[in-house]
Design a protein around this motif. Sequence first.
Motif, short mmCIF file in Angstrom:
data_model
loop_
_atom_site.label_atom_id
_atom_site.label_comp_id
_atom_site.label_asym_id
_atom_site.label_seq_id
_atom_site.Cartn_x
_atom_site.Cartn_y
_atom_site.Cartn_z
N ASP A 110 4.08 2.22 -6.09
CA ASP A 110 3.32 2.91 -7.14
C ASP A 110 4.23 4.24 -7.55
OD1 ASP A 110 1.35 4.57 -8.53
OD2 ASP A 110 0.11 4.57 -6.92
N PRO A 111 4.92 4.25 -8.60
CA PRO A 111 5.76 5.32 -9.14
C PRO A 111 5.08 6.46 -9.51
CG PRO A 111 6.21 3.10 -10.06
CD PRO A 111 5.29 2.98 -9.50
N GLY A 112 3.71 6.19 -9.62
CA GLY A 112 2.89 7.46 -10.08
C GLY A 112 2.15 8.02 -9.19
N HIS A 113 2.47 7.80 -7.71
CA HIS A 113 1.85 8.16 -6.62
C HIS A 113 2.42 9.70 -6.16
CE1 HIS A 113 0.08 8.57 -2.61
NE2 HIS A 113 -0.33 7.26 -2.70
N ALA A 114 1.52 10.70 -6.76
CA ALA A 114 1.86 12.16 -6.94
C ALA A 114 2.26 12.74 -5.38
CB ALA A 114 0.84 13.05 -7.34
N VAL A 115 1.46 12.13 -4.55
CA VAL A 115 1.40 12.74 -2.92
C VAL A 115 2.53 12.22 -2.37
CG1 VAL A 115 0.29 12.83 -0.78
CG2 VAL A 115 -1.22 13.20 -2.79
N ALA A 116 3.06 11.10 -2.99
CA ALA A 116 4.37 10.23 -2.20
C ALA A 116 5.37 11.20 -2.63
CB ALA A 116 4.42 8.87 -2.63
N HIS A 117 5.53 11.69 -4.01
CA HIS A 117 6.45 12.66 -4.42
C HIS A 117 6.49 13.86 -3.56
CE1 HIS A 117 8.18 10.68 -8.07
NE2 HIS A 117 6.96 10.03 -8.15
N LEU A 118 5.35 14.39 -3.42
CA LEU A 118 5.31 15.70 -2.63
C LEU A 118 5.75 15.62 -1.05
CD1 LEU A 118 3.83 18.39 -2.07
CD2 LEU A 118 1.94 17.28 -1.38
N ASN A 119 5.50 14.11 -0.47
CA ASN A 119 5.72 14.01 0.86
C ASN A 119 7.34 13.71 0.69
OD1 ASN A 119 3.31 14.38 2.01
ND2 ASN A 119 2.68 12.19 2.00
N SER A 131 0.74 -1.20 0.02
CA SER A 131 0.07 0.06 0.00
C SER A 131 0.74 1.20 -0.02
CB SER A 131 -0.88 -0.05 1.08
OG SER A 131 -1.55 1.39 1.25
N ALA A 132 0.93 1.96 -1.18
CA ALA A 132 1.51 3.23 -0.99
C ALA A 132 1.12 4.33 -0.45
CB ALA A 132 1.53 3.94 -2.78
N ASP A 133 -0.38 4.31 -0.19
CA ASP A 133 -1.20 5.30 0.80
C ASP A 133 -0.43 5.19 2.29
OD1 ASP A 133 -2.83 6.76 -1.01
OD2 ASP A 133 -3.72 4.55 -1.40
N ALA A 134 -0.61 3.87 2.65
CA ALA A 134 -0.07 3.58 4.00
C ALA A 134 1.49 3.95 4.29
CB ALA A 134 -0.38 2.15 4.46
N ALA A 135 2.27 3.68 3.19
CA ALA A 135 3.77 3.70 3.33
C ALA A 135 3.92 5.55 3.52
CB ALA A 135 4.24 3.19 2.21
N THR A 136 3.27 6.29 2.41
CA THR A 136 3.58 7.62 2.28
C THR A 136 3.13 8.36 3.49
OG1 THR A 136 3.94 9.41 0.97
CG2 THR A 136 1.49 8.42 1.09
N ASN A 137 1.86 7.75 4.08
CA ASN A 137 1.25 8.45 5.34
C ASN A 137 2.20 8.42 6.59
OD1 ASN A 137 -0.70 9.34 3.96
ND2 ASN A 137 -2.57 8.72 5.21
N LEU A 138 2.67 6.73 6.52
CA LEU A 138 3.65 6.72 7.58
C LEU A 138 4.89 7.55 7.80
CD1 LEU A 138 4.51 5.23 10.17
CD2 LEU A 138 5.39 3.25 8.59
N GLY A 139 5.29 7.75 6.52
CA GLY A 139 6.42 8.60 6.27
C GLY A 139 6.14 9.98 6.83
N ALA A 140 5.09 10.52 6.41
CA ALA A 140 4.75 11.95 6.82
C ALA A 140 4.53 12.00 8.26
CB ALA A 140 3.53 12.49 6.25
N LEU A 141 4.13 10.91 8.97
CA LEU A 141 4.11 10.99 10.36
C LEU A 141 5.62 11.08 10.85
CD1 LEU A 141 2.80 11.11 13.39
CD2 LEU A 141 2.46 8.49 12.97
N LEU A 142 6.36 10.17 10.45
CA LEU A 142 7.98 10.23 11.01
C LEU A 142 8.45 11.34 10.86
CD1 LEU A 142 8.64 6.62 9.47
CD2 LEU A 142 8.32 7.04 12.04
N ARG A 143 8.11 12.19 9.72
CA ARG A 143 8.74 13.50 9.69
C ARG A 143 8.17 14.42 10.48
NH1 ARG A 143 6.79 18.25 6.59
NH2 ARG A 143 8.52 19.65 6.48
N VAL A 144 7.08 14.27 11.05
CA VAL A 144 6.45 15.23 12.24
C VAL A 144 7.33 14.89 13.51
CG1 VAL A 144 4.33 15.58 13.63
CG2 VAL A 144 4.25 15.37 11.16
#
Length: 657
Positions: free
Chosen positions: A155-164, A124-137
């Motif tokens: 998911d190379p096309g996950h724009a929000v993951a690129h943003l995060n 799950s790219a959503d779960a991975a990038t959300n966890l990353g956003a939290l770890l940054r906090v």
Amino acid sequence: MAKAPPFRPPPGPKRAQPQSAVARDFAAAVEAHNAGRLDEAERHYRAVLARQPRHADSLSFLGVLLLSRGGQEAEAIRLTGDALAQDKRNLAYLVHHANALQAAERLDEAKSVYERALVAHPRSADAATNLGALLRVLGRPADAEACHRRALADDPGHAVAHLNLAAALTDLNRKPEAMASLVGAIRLNPSLVEAHQNLGTLLMEAGRWRDAITALTHAQGLAPARADLQSALGSALLGADRLMEAVTWQRRAVASAPDNADYRFNLGNSLVALDRAREAAAAFQEALRLRPSHFAAATNLSHALAQFATPAEREALLTEAAEAGKLAAARFSRGVLRLEQGRLTQGWPDYDARFAGELARHGRRLDVPLWQGADIPNRTVLIWREQGIGDEIMFATALAHLARRHARMRFVFECTGRLEGLFVRAFADLPNLEVRVETAGDAGADMHRPLGGVSSLLRARLSAFADTGLPLRPDLERVAMWGPRLASLPPGLRVGLCWRSRLATRDRKASYLSAPDLAPLIAVPGIQWVNLQAGLEPAESAVFDRLGRCLHRWDDLDLVDDLEGLAALSAQLDLVISAPTAVAEMAAAVGTPTWRLAPGRDWTSLGTAVRPWYPAQRLVVPPQAASFAQLPGHVAALLAALRLSIGSVTGPRIGAQ
């Protein structure tokens, strides 16, 4: 934070209630929710729950809706938690519940739920990038980066993951990579406002004003009502010297969010650039009314007032603001004004008000009380550093005096890691003063005092500065290393030169000269120029080449991170000429004669024509009726006279030991 996966209705048990009514209400809720009609969506979700209280999708999506409004985190946690209890592996429920916990600042619990989501759904790219956003906090940008790259691997096309990912890279000071990641996010999703906004911010930091304007114009076009984008665009226009447009956009931001102090502050800065000091002062005053702790507004208010008000009028206005609104920031600015006038007894107490607001960036929250200066035997006081490297060195000139006056007390001075060895050697003969790298705790101390607050305890009169010692002592082996290097240079005075800070923001630029401005100084014969300018640009080096002068530099000296090396080199020079930067503070602090070039005297002169903090430092300002741009010619005359007075020098002096 990434959005949760789209709703996919899971199969569930048959309900006793009519399914058609539930299905209609739920479909209407989702349609209204996606269209942003939140009140309508909430009515439909609650209609579903009135018929089926355990309808998991409605519970979870209603929680998301309440979360988006803000202020309803507890209810959102309850709703998303009830949904998750019915299906513990459902990815949407896991992400929604973790988002709610994170919004409530229950970060460890949110992290646990994201990790559960990744165990259940490892791709799950959503779960991975959300966890990353939290770890940054949580202050773990490297771990955050790893999560975002995991998301992009799946998911190379996950724009929000690129943003995060760009946000994590920014925290890691890898800004070119961050820009590239933001460009990737925009390529994938040109409507991602935050990507354009963050790219614009990074471009502004890099001084690429035209590109920043382009990025922020795109962002503002996507969200024309957002005041933060209007103000950011105004700041970029200000950087590009498009002043009238800058004021226009800042006024739009103020109109969109009249209660935001930062937008008033930004408007004031734009008006200052247009030499409209009275209007700027009004904007800064309004910023202070909205946020009494806004030190930058108080400081700029004082500067704006200086353009049209006498010192007495400035002080009266700052006093009125300080007393009427109990504004600590205005009190601090009044303290700076009083110190600038040499009124130390009145100025220091006001200067100490800075910790009621935002100026002291390194302020610490400590459970032990503030030490007020009483001599209490066998007690330990933590002295903690604040502000920048230059201020840390300047304020440390009082530490030896402090330790000797209170010989029966113990002091722990926590400093910047890059300066630790220099301080340790300087204070080695003071058994009651321990130096160590800064920590997050209270060092086991009974009391604490910020470093900048030590002078207010000891220096109520200028005569107290006679006890100033050298706060830095370079390593003798490294000092000796520079001897042969400098001796190998052609005959002449060995003069270190630094003309600007690496952080040349718009408000700082007025304090710095450019390399071309220095041409009359560079051309003085009999001088061997030694580079002390961090981040030397090829165009700056070319100025010396055109004048037939060599700017000596060594590739094995990092002028930013190797402060031990910089101190050792400075100690072996005959003279250092520097703008108001940490270079000037360091050279004077190791005992090297230093000329500090500035457009005028600032508060650290304490009402004198010198800087009392350092016996070795001379303040050089433009002569009466001369402009700052004419200062290099004046300094050139001083340097030529110095060279003639001491004759030709064939080797470096031995630096202060």
